[in-house]
Motif scaffolding. Structure first.
Motif, PDB file in Angstrom:
ATOM      1  N   ILE A 266       0.769  -1.193  -0.100  1.00 29.87           N
ATOM      2  CA  ILE A 266       0.198   0.144   0.040  1.00 29.87           C
ATOM      3  C   ILE A 266       0.872   1.364  -0.055  1.00 29.87           C
ATOM      4  O   ILE A 266       1.884   1.339   0.466  1.00 29.87           O
ATOM      5  N   THR A 267       0.238   2.298  -0.612  1.00 30.60           N
ATOM      6  CA  THR A 267       1.157   3.482  -0.770  1.00 30.60           C
ATOM      7  C   THR A 267       1.614   3.982   0.559  1.00 30.60           C
ATOM      8  O   THR A 267       2.674   4.643   0.774  1.00 30.60           O
ATOM      9  N   ALA A 268       0.779   3.990   1.766  1.00 31.94           N
ATOM     10  CA  ALA A 268       1.143   4.662   2.978  1.00 31.94           C
ATOM     11  C   ALA A 268       2.312   3.816   3.645  1.00 31.94           C
ATOM     12  O   ALA A 268       2.891   4.249   4.419  1.00 31.94           O
ATOM     13  N   ASP A 269       2.466   2.606   3.297  1.00 28.26           N
ATOM     14  CA  ASP A 269       3.664   1.754   3.794  1.00 28.26           C
ATOM     15  C   ASP A 269       4.916   1.585   2.873  1.00 28.26           C
ATOM     16  O   ASP A 269       5.804   1.070   3.212  1.00 28.26           O
ATOM     17  N   THR A 288      -7.626  -4.784   2.880  1.00 26.04           N
ATOM     18  CA  THR A 288      -8.448  -4.637   1.808  1.00 26.04           C
ATOM     19  C   THR A 288      -8.024  -3.411   1.256  1.00 26.04           C
ATOM     20  O   THR A 288      -7.382  -2.492   1.619  1.00 26.04           O
ATOM     21  N   LEU A 289      -8.643  -3.142  -0.086  1.00 26.09           N
ATOM     22  CA  LEU A 289      -8.488  -1.955  -0.882  1.00 26.09           C
ATOM     23  C   LEU A 289      -8.777  -0.808  -0.058  1.00 26.09           C
ATOM     24  O   LEU A 289      -8.352   0.253  -0.038  1.00 26.09           O
ATOM     25  N   ARG A 290     -10.216  -0.899   0.519  1.00 23.01           N
ATOM     26  CA  ARG A 290     -10.918   0.119   1.280  1.00 23.01           C
ATOM     27  C   ARG A 290     -10.088   0.780   2.163  1.00 23.01           C
ATOM     28  O   ARG A 290      -9.748   1.870   2.419  1.00 23.01           O
ATOM     29  N   GLU A 291      -9.479  -0.522   3.242  1.00 23.84           N
ATOM     30  CA  GLU A 291      -8.441   0.083   4.299  1.00 23.84           C
ATOM     31  C   GLU A 291      -7.327   0.792   3.713  1.00 23.84           C
ATOM     32  O   GLU A 291      -6.661   1.927   4.273  1.00 23.84           O
ATOM     33  N   ALA A 292      -6.559   0.308   2.544  1.00 27.66           N
ATOM     34  CA  ALA A 292      -5.518   0.932   1.925  1.00 27.66           C
ATOM     35  C   ALA A 292      -5.823   2.333   1.583  1.00 27.66           C
ATOM     36  O   ALA A 292      -4.734   3.251   2.004  1.00 27.66           O
ATOM     37  N   GLN A 293      -6.780   2.424   0.879  1.00 25.44           N
ATOM     38  CA  GLN A 293      -7.161   3.950   0.528  1.00 25.44           C
ATOM     39  C   GLN A 293      -7.396   4.888   1.736  1.00 25.44           C
ATOM     40  O   GLN A 293      -7.117   5.940   1.590  1.00 25.44           O
ATOM     41  N   ARG A 294      -8.071   4.308   2.802  1.00 25.78           N
ATOM     42  CA  ARG A 294      -8.427   5.245   4.037  1.00 25.78           C
ATOM     43  C   ARG A 294      -6.957   5.610   4.477  1.00 25.78           C
ATOM     44  O   ARG A 294      -6.689   6.770   4.847  1.00 25.78           O
ATOM     45  N   LEU A 295      -6.115   4.470   4.747  1.00 26.94           N
ATOM     46  CA  LEU A 295      -4.560   4.846   5.307  1.00 26.94           C
ATOM     47  C   LEU A 295      -3.854   5.841   4.510  1.00 26.94           C
ATOM     48  O   LEU A 295      -3.326   6.796   4.931  1.00 26.94           O
ATOM     49  N   LEU A 296      -4.457   5.817   3.072  1.00 29.99           N
ATOM     50  CA  LEU A 296      -3.499   6.885   2.094  1.00 29.99           C
ATOM     51  C   LEU A 296      -4.103   8.236   2.398  1.00 29.99           C
ATOM     52  O   LEU A 296      -3.372   9.112   2.421  1.00 29.99           O
ATOM     53  N   ALA A 297      -5.449   8.250   2.557  1.00 29.88           N
ATOM     54  CA  ALA A 297      -6.094   9.454   2.828  1.00 29.88           C
ATOM     55  C   ALA A 297      -5.567  10.226   4.262  1.00 29.88           C
ATOM     56  O   ALA A 297      -5.415  11.402   4.063  1.00 29.88           O
ATOM     57  N   ASP A 298      -5.642   9.212   5.199  1.00 25.22           N
ATOM     58  CA  ASP A 298      -4.988   9.476   6.381  1.00 25.22           C
ATOM     59  C   ASP A 298      -3.618  10.266   6.303  1.00 25.22           C
ATOM     60  O   ASP A 298      -3.392  11.228   6.899  1.00 25.22           O
TER      61      ASP A 298
ATOM     62  N   CYS B   8      -4.663  -3.053  -8.464  1.00 27.66           N
ATOM     63  CA  CYS B   8      -3.201  -3.153  -8.483  1.00 27.66           C
ATOM     64  C   CYS B   8      -2.828  -2.299  -7.417  1.00 27.66           C
ATOM     65  O   CYS B   8      -2.342  -1.219  -7.811  1.00 27.66           O
ATOM     66  N   GLY B   9      -3.030  -2.637  -6.194  1.00 33.66           N
ATOM     67  CA  GLY B   9      -2.621  -1.564  -5.134  1.00 33.66           C
ATOM     68  C   GLY B   9      -3.905  -0.912  -4.960  1.00 33.66           C
ATOM     69  O   GLY B   9      -4.767  -1.103  -5.443  1.00 33.66           O
ATOM     70  N   ASP B  10      -3.392   0.311  -4.269  1.00 29.80           N
ATOM     71  CA  ASP B  10      -4.350   1.407  -4.039  1.00 29.80           C
ATOM     72  C   ASP B  10      -4.440   2.650  -4.817  1.00 29.80           C
ATOM     73  O   ASP B  10      -5.423   3.321  -4.916  1.00 29.80           O
ATOM     74  N   SER B  11      -3.266   2.599  -5.954  1.00 30.67           N
ATOM     75  CA  SER B  11      -3.399   3.646  -6.759  1.00 30.67           C
ATOM     76  C   SER B  11      -3.336   3.268  -8.464  1.00 30.67           C
ATOM     77  O   SER B  11      -2.798   4.005  -9.022  1.00 30.67           O
TER      78      SER B  11
END
Lengths: 316, 228
Positions: A266-269, A288-298, B8-11
């Protein structure tokens, strides 16, 4: 202008990356730890994706020929200015003749040296990032060498709240690195996925800006599944498994690849991945994708808050 | 026709149009690429066409996943028959053999053909640029005559000059930059596939183009060299 007295292990100009040309085969490049790069830039009053020096493992020594404000963020390189220790994560003024020396990285592997107003290197395809594989961009398409000199675009002698412009970045190296599964997770056996998420992997010594080569328990494919696919695109963090061992594709990755991809960090990591050193132990965890995008938004919110704090709450 | 969209990942996501290597699938890829490229929305960073997919990089802070999928489904469902049928034909002059193509004799021997016949077969076909990747300006070409296929060198060269035209297995390609590599080199083109002059960036080829090679003499090569 800065004058390079000692380039360190690998020092390159990087920014937010070169997007828009992957369909012509041009790698994105850019900072490995984009969060630390953004923090360093914000400290000196730049936009978050301005070009900086990415320093690696053992940092450089540079002499300022012109007055400017600078900041170092990311790993701690035990920096000194004219021999006096200075903090990491703080905007500092430098005067002509001042010498900034960085030592070996502790608490991480990469640092970001930002200069107020940015570095005066050409924007090629809208980016200042160095593309090492094709030898263009940044400073003459290569890593810095002794006696190189790079100018500043718009150096400053003072910025608002200079002495209060600090940020403390922390990396939790005990936390697992989180992964979104796909797009070819279904090529792996249930055991293979179980092994990947329950084992400890070691950062291999051949890891570089293209990819982190992880070494550990073999990840098996389903019976009859091939490790090859018809070449598809590759995102930063994509986990390719060409021969049972995972490779996390990083900033200088090729734009396309023909190996199955188990998932994507994930981008945040990604900063955690970028700051691991060869030999370090790493665990992975599926989310999940949803969690990953929430972490990125954070994460993006934290950066905006930092920017607001620096611009509005600093006195003077 | 609704194609699967796989995260493919979050982006990034991949739009899976086909899994087989064929000009027909690639044509659908290019049709969907053109449609999306003409109706870009904020938050889409870039779209990378490949053999059978579109790989779409996006910023989820600007465009959330559900809206991204709606946009892709709404725009990409085009009929390949609707797209302009004429793709660009690019002619690439190649000086075959000699110092520019040191492996031409080996490729000919492997094929059991004369060097002239290898050149004839290589210049006879029209190739499709399926996609670019590997290096800036490197085109994955399809359509080579299988009779001139040849395995890679057992020991790769450490330096291959820019413009070198090679064969690896059933593929032919052109090195856009000097690089190490194991392709069998049959010739070299004086045309530049990727160039940066001041702020002028030039890529000779794009996905969807058609390519033909034509044979030139060493004198032609030297005369054109440096003219890009």
């Amino acid at each position: 202008m800065i004058h390079v007295l000692n380039p360190g292990f690998l020092t390159t100009v990087q920014d937010g990356g070169r997007f828009g040309y992957q369909r012509f085969g041009v790698p994105v490049c850019g900072a490995m730890d984009a969060y630390a790069m953004a923090a360093a830039n914000l400290l000196v009053g730049n936009r978050p994706d301005e070009g900086v020096l990415e320093i690696t493992e053992v940092g450089p020594a540079i002499r300022f020929e012109t007055e400017n404000i600078f900041a170092l963020a990311g790993a701690d390189f035990l920096p000194t200015l004219n021999g006096v220790p200075i903090p990491t994560g703080q905007a500092m003024p430098a005067h002509p003749g001042d010498v900034l020396e960085c030592g070996p990285a502790t608490n991480g592997f990469r640092g970001y040296l930002a200069f107020s107003g940015g570095l005066n290197v050409p924007n090629i395809m809208e980016s200042k990032s160095t593309c090492l594989s094709a030898q263009f961009g940044g400073f003459h398409g290569r890593s810095l060498q002794k006696n190189d000199e790079i100018g500043f675009c718009a150096p400053q002698c003072w910025i608002k709240g200079l002495l209060q412009r600090t940020v403390h970045l922390t990396y939790d190296f005990n936390a697992p690195i989180r992964v979104v599964l796909g797009p070819q997770a279904d090529a792996f056996s249930a055991d293979g996925l179980e092994v990947f998420f329950s084992s400890e992997y070691r950062m291999g010594s051949a890891s570089d800006r293209m990819g982190c080569r992880m070494e550990g328990a073999e990840i098996r494919l389903k019976a009859g599944a091939s490790p090859n696919i018809l070449s598809d695109g590759v995102a930063m963090g994509s986990i390719q498994v060409p021969n049972g061992q995972p490779i996390v594709m990083m900033a200088d990755r090729q734009t396309t690849g023909g190996y199955v991809k188990l998932g994507c960090v994930i981008t945040a990591d990604l900063p955690l991945m970028a700051q691991r050193r060869p030999g370090d132990r790493v665990r992975f965890q599926a989310i999940t994708l949803r969690e990953a995008q929430r972490l990125l938004a954070d994460r993006n919110r934290r950066l905006r808050n930092l920017q607001d704090d620096l611009e509005h709450n600093a006195y003077w | 026709m609704e194609y699967p969209i796989i995260p493919c990942g979050d982006s990034a996501v991949t739009l899976l149009i086909g899994t087989e290597l064929s000009p027909a699938v690639n044509r659908l890829v290019f049709a969907a690429f053109s449609a999306l490229q003409h109706k870009l929305v904020p938050g889409v960073r870039e779209i990378v066409p490949t053999y059978g997919t579109l790989f779409i990089h996006y910023n989820p802070d600007v465009l959330d996943y559900a809206h991204l999928c709606d946009w892709i489904r709404g725009v990409s469902a085009v009929d390949a028959a609707d797209m302009p049928s004429e793709s660009r034909l690019v002619c690439i002059p190649v000086c075959y053999g000699g110092e520019y193509g040191p492996d031409l004799a080996a490729v000919a021997a492997h094929a059991g053909l004369s060097e002239q016949e290898v050149i004839r077969r290589h210049t006879e076909r029209e190739y499709l640029v399926y996609m670019l990747g590997f290096l800036p300006g490197f085109a994955y070409l399809g359509g080579m005559d299988e009779a001139i296929a040849c395995p890679r060198l057992a020991v790769p060269r450490t330096h291959i000059p820019a413009g070198s035209v090679g064969i690896a297995g059933g593929q032919t390609g052109i090195y856009p930059l000097a690089s190490p590599g194991g392709w069998q080199l049959i010739g070299r083109t004086p045309r530049s596939l990727f160039s940066i002059r001041e702020h002028e960036i030039d890529f000779l080829l794009s996905a969807g183009d058609r390519v033909r090679f034509c044979s030139i003499t060493p004198e032609d090569y030297r005369e054109r060299e440096g003219r890009g």
